[in-house]
Motif scaffolding. Structure first.
Motif, mmCIF file in Angstrom:
data_model
loop_
_atom_site.group_PDB
_atom_site.id
_atom_site.type_symbol
_atom_site.label_atom_id
_atom_site.label_comp_id
_atom_site.label_asym_id
_atom_site.label_seq_id
_atom_site.Cartn_x
_atom_site.Cartn_y
_atom_site.Cartn_z
ATOM 1 N N ILE A 188 87.588 -54.735 -0.970
ATOM 2 C CA ILE A 188 87.727 -56.158 -1.311
ATOM 3 C C ILE A 188 88.471 -56.315 -2.632
ATOM 4 C CG2 ILE A 188 86.505 -58.314 -1.831
ATOM 5 C CD1 ILE A 188 84.238 -57.400 -0.042
ATOM 6 N N ILE A 189 89.417 -57.256 -2.615
ATOM 7 C CA ILE A 189 90.105 -57.647 -3.847
ATOM 8 C C ILE A 189 89.910 -59.144 -3.990
ATOM 9 C CG2 ILE A 189 92.328 -57.846 -5.046
ATOM 10 C CD1 ILE A 189 93.347 -55.513 -3.358
ATOM 11 N N LEU A 190 89.455 -59.572 -5.160
ATOM 12 C CA LEU A 190 89.415 -61.014 -5.382
ATOM 13 C C LEU A 190 90.120 -61.374 -6.668
ATOM 14 C CD1 LEU A 190 87.018 -61.694 -7.639
ATOM 15 C CD2 LEU A 190 85.546 -61.364 -5.660
ATOM 16 N N THR A 191 90.678 -62.579 -6.679
ATOM 17 C CA THR A 191 91.237 -63.099 -7.921
ATOM 18 C C THR A 191 90.238 -64.097 -8.480
ATOM 19 O OG1 THR A 191 92.324 -65.104 -7.099
ATOM 20 C CG2 THR A 191 93.533 -63.028 -6.855
ATOM 21 N N THR A 192 90.186 -64.164 -9.769
ATOM 22 C CA THR A 192 89.257 -65.100 -10.396
ATOM 23 C C THR A 192 89.702 -65.399 -11.820
ATOM 24 O OG1 THR A 192 86.938 -65.475 -10.983
ATOM 25 C CG2 THR A 192 87.701 -63.207 -11.082
ATOM 26 N N HIS A 193 89.328 -66.565 -12.301
ATOM 27 C CA HIS A 193 89.481 -66.859 -13.731
ATOM 28 C C HIS A 193 88.247 -66.349 -14.479
ATOM 29 C CE1 HIS A 193 91.597 -70.304 -11.914
ATOM 30 N NE2 HIS A 193 92.035 -70.708 -13.070
ATOM 31 N N TYR A 194 87.167 -66.093 -13.725
ATOM 32 C CA TYR A 194 85.880 -65.905 -14.373
ATOM 33 C C TYR A 194 85.523 -64.438 -14.519
ATOM 34 C CZ TYR A 194 85.495 -70.723 -12.813
ATOM 35 O OH TYR A 194 85.745 -72.038 -12.562
ATOM 36 N N LEU A 195 85.427 -63.980 -15.753
ATOM 37 C CA LEU A 195 85.029 -62.597 -16.002
ATOM 38 C C LEU A 195 83.628 -62.335 -15.454
ATOM 39 C CD1 LEU A 195 85.656 -59.833 -17.203
ATOM 40 C CD2 LEU A 195 84.697 -60.627 -19.364
ATOM 41 N N GLU A 196 82.752 -63.344 -15.547
ATOM 42 C CA GLU A 196 81.369 -63.142 -15.079
ATOM 43 C C GLU A 196 81.326 -62.827 -13.584
ATOM 44 O OE1 GLU A 196 81.562 -67.054 -16.530
ATOM 45 O OE2 GLU A 196 82.714 -65.440 -17.423
ATOM 46 N N GLU A 197 82.212 -63.472 -12.821
ATOM 47 C CA GLU A 197 82.235 -63.216 -11.388
ATOM 48 C C GLU A 197 82.705 -61.787 -11.121
ATOM 49 O OE1 GLU A 197 82.821 -65.987 -8.168
ATOM 50 O OE2 GLU A 197 84.892 -65.278 -8.060
ATOM 51 N N VAL A 214 98.144 -56.181 -18.106
ATOM 52 C CA VAL A 214 97.752 -55.889 -19.486
ATOM 53 C C VAL A 214 96.522 -54.989 -19.544
ATOM 54 C CG1 VAL A 214 98.828 -57.933 -20.488
ATOM 55 C CG2 VAL A 214 96.477 -58.084 -19.678
ATOM 56 N N GLU A 215 95.877 -54.801 -18.397
ATOM 57 C CA GLU A 215 94.673 -53.967 -18.370
ATOM 58 C C GLU A 215 94.454 -53.512 -16.945
ATOM 59 O OE1 GLU A 215 92.248 -52.105 -20.337
ATOM 60 O OE2 GLU A 215 92.185 -53.999 -21.464
ATOM 61 N N ASN A 216 94.022 -52.254 -16.770
ATOM 62 C CA ASN A 216 93.723 -51.740 -15.436
ATOM 63 C C ASN A 216 92.693 -50.646 -15.621
ATOM 64 O OD1 ASN A 216 93.679 -50.963 -12.803
ATOM 65 N ND2 ASN A 216 95.806 -50.288 -12.705
ATOM 66 N N THR A 217 91.434 -50.985 -15.392
ATOM 67 C CA THR A 217 90.360 -50.081 -15.806
ATOM 68 C C THR A 217 89.112 -50.338 -14.973
ATOM 69 O OG1 THR A 217 89.085 -49.351 -17.740
ATOM 70 C CG2 THR A 217 89.565 -51.686 -17.597
ATOM 71 N N ASP A 218 88.065 -49.562 -15.254
ATOM 72 C CA ASP A 218 86.818 -49.857 -14.561
ATOM 73 C C ASP A 218 86.005 -50.839 -15.390
ATOM 74 O OD1 ASP A 218 84.437 -47.962 -15.884
ATOM 75 O OD2 ASP A 218 86.489 -47.224 -16.134
ATOM 76 N N MET A 219 85.160 -51.584 -14.693
ATOM 77 C CA MET A 219 84.449 -52.697 -15.317
ATOM 78 C C MET A 219 83.598 -52.233 -16.496
ATOM 79 S SD MET A 219 84.336 -55.870 -15.006
ATOM 80 C CE MET A 219 84.971 -56.182 -13.383
ATOM 81 N N LYS A 220 82.934 -51.081 -16.332
ATOM 82 C CA LYS A 220 82.034 -50.600 -17.405
ATOM 83 C C LYS A 220 82.787 -50.374 -18.708
ATOM 84 C CE LYS A 220 78.320 -48.463 -14.797
ATOM 85 N NZ LYS A 220 78.278 -47.323 -13.883
ATOM 86 N N SER A 221 83.936 -49.704 -18.625
ATOM 87 C CA SER A 221 84.626 -49.432 -19.892
ATOM 88 C C SER A 221 85.235 -50.704 -20.477
ATOM 89 C CB SER A 221 85.653 -48.304 -19.770
ATOM 90 O OG SER A 221 86.359 -48.389 -18.597
ATOM 91 N N LEU A 222 85.619 -51.634 -19.606
ATOM 92 C CA LEU A 222 86.114 -52.910 -20.135
ATOM 93 C C LEU A 222 84.999 -53.622 -20.906
ATOM 94 C CD1 LEU A 222 88.446 -55.047 -20.242
ATOM 95 C CD2 LEU A 222 87.283 -56.159 -18.331
ATOM 96 N N LEU A 223 83.829 -53.693 -20.286
ATOM 97 C CA LEU A 223 82.723 -54.424 -20.912
ATOM 98 C C LEU A 223 82.271 -53.758 -22.204
ATOM 99 C CD1 LEU A 223 80.734 -55.370 -17.693
ATOM 100 C CD2 LEU A 223 82.149 -56.872 -19.100
ATOM 101 N N SER A 224 82.335 -52.437 -22.255
ATOM 102 C CA SER A 224 81.891 -51.733 -23.458
ATOM 103 C C SER A 224 82.823 -52.006 -24.641
ATOM 104 C CB SER A 224 81.815 -50.228 -23.187
ATOM 105 O OG SER A 224 83.117 -49.695 -23.079
ATOM 106 N N ARG A 225 84.035 -52.471 -24.344
ATOM 107 C CA ARG A 225 84.990 -52.746 -25.425
ATOM 108 C C ARG A 225 84.962 -54.203 -25.875
ATOM 109 N NH1 ARG A 225 90.106 -51.951 -23.266
ATOM 110 N NH2 ARG A 225 89.435 -50.918 -21.371
ATOM 111 N N LEU A 226 84.283 -55.068 -25.105
ATOM 112 C CA LEU A 226 84.307 -56.498 -25.452
ATOM 113 C C LEU A 226 83.296 -56.832 -26.543
ATOM 114 C CD1 LEU A 226 84.712 -58.191 -21.947
ATOM 115 C CD2 LEU A 226 86.474 -57.760 -23.661
#
Ligand code: ADP
Ligand code: ADP
Length: 226
Positions: A188-197, A214-226
């Protein structure tokens, strides 16, 4: 083989707007993937190209190893698309909308009816099968769009802003449905404006902005940087 492989995708519209400036994207089979970005970033253009609704300017797109240009039929057979807008015939009964979509993929009528029953049951629309689409609530119409996209059992399902304007209850039930579909093997691929989704559903994420990745990564490492 990857579910989706995009190389150097460029799109310049007839009015001169360059919506995509050379995107590379890989989505592994079985992934639940989010394409995130602000309005105008190029999300709709990207999925428009993947689903053959928009012509690319240059670059390549492969769906489960099938080149979208050279093996168009095989590539399209792999893909189910849920666009943002309700583009079914409002005067047609729910069951017919789903069954007729099977005809586009050469699925025999009897089999299409069986599959339609299964997806309408899963999406809670079976009791509505004889109603005209215009008599459904907005949330039901959204679910009808998903049911129709699943009639040919696509290996890759793409949803454009699936929960935009959807109330929290339906959003939760759609999230559950999509998670189960993914667990059963559909990429599944979805587009969204919402990071929470994206955060609550997706394992991997790409962020595009002004036509560039600008970014292509797994969710865990993205969240750990926010
Ligand atoms: P997103 O889905 O991320 O909001 P879009 O892919 O819809 O982004 O749009 C990317 C850019 O391309 C925007 O600048 C938008 O105005 C432009 N665009 C989109 N569709 C068209 C079109 N049919 N004709 C001209 N420009 C378009
Ligand atoms: P957003 O994703 O920012 O909400 P829209 O999806 O409304 O923006 O699209 C913005 C522009 O892109 C509109 O002109 C629309 O017609 C065009 N567009 C969006 N998706 C597609 C598509 N799949 N095929 C062709 N044009 C599209």
């Amino acid at each position: 083989v990857q579910a989706l492989r995009i190389r150097n995708l460029v799109k310049t519209y007839a009015n001169g707007v360059t919506a995509l400036r050379g995107i590379d994207l890989d989505v592994e089979a079985g992934d639940f993937f989010a394409l995130l970005g602000p309005n105008g970033a190029g999300k709709s253009t990207t999925i428009g190209i993947i689903s053959s609704l928009v012509n690319k300017t240059s670059g390549t797109v492969e769906i489960f190893g099938h080149d979208l240009e050279r093996q168009a039929y095989a590539a399209k057979r792999m893909l189910g698309l849920v666009p943002q807008e309700f583009n079914f015939n409002q005067f047609e009964p729910v069951m017919e909308i789903v069954v007729n979509q099977g005809g586009f993929y050469g699925i025999a009528a009897a089999e299409a009816r069986e599959r339609a029953e299964a997806v309408l049951q899963q999406l809670g629309l079976w009791d509505k099968r004889h109603e005209q689409a215009r008599d459904l609530s907005g949330g039901m119409k959204r679910r009808l769009m998903i049911a129709r996209a699943l009639i040919h059992e696509p290996r890759l399902l793409i949803l454009d802003e699936p929960t935009a304007g959807v109330d929290i209850e339906l959003r939760r039930s759609m999230w559950t449905f999509l998670s189960e579909l993914n667990a059963a093997g559909t990429t599944i691929i979805l587009t969204t404006h919402y990071l929470e989704e994206a955060e609550s559903l997706c394992r991997n994420i790409a962020i595009i902005d002004r036509g560039q990745l600008v970014e292509n990564t797994d969710m865990k490492s993205l969240l750990s940087r926010l």
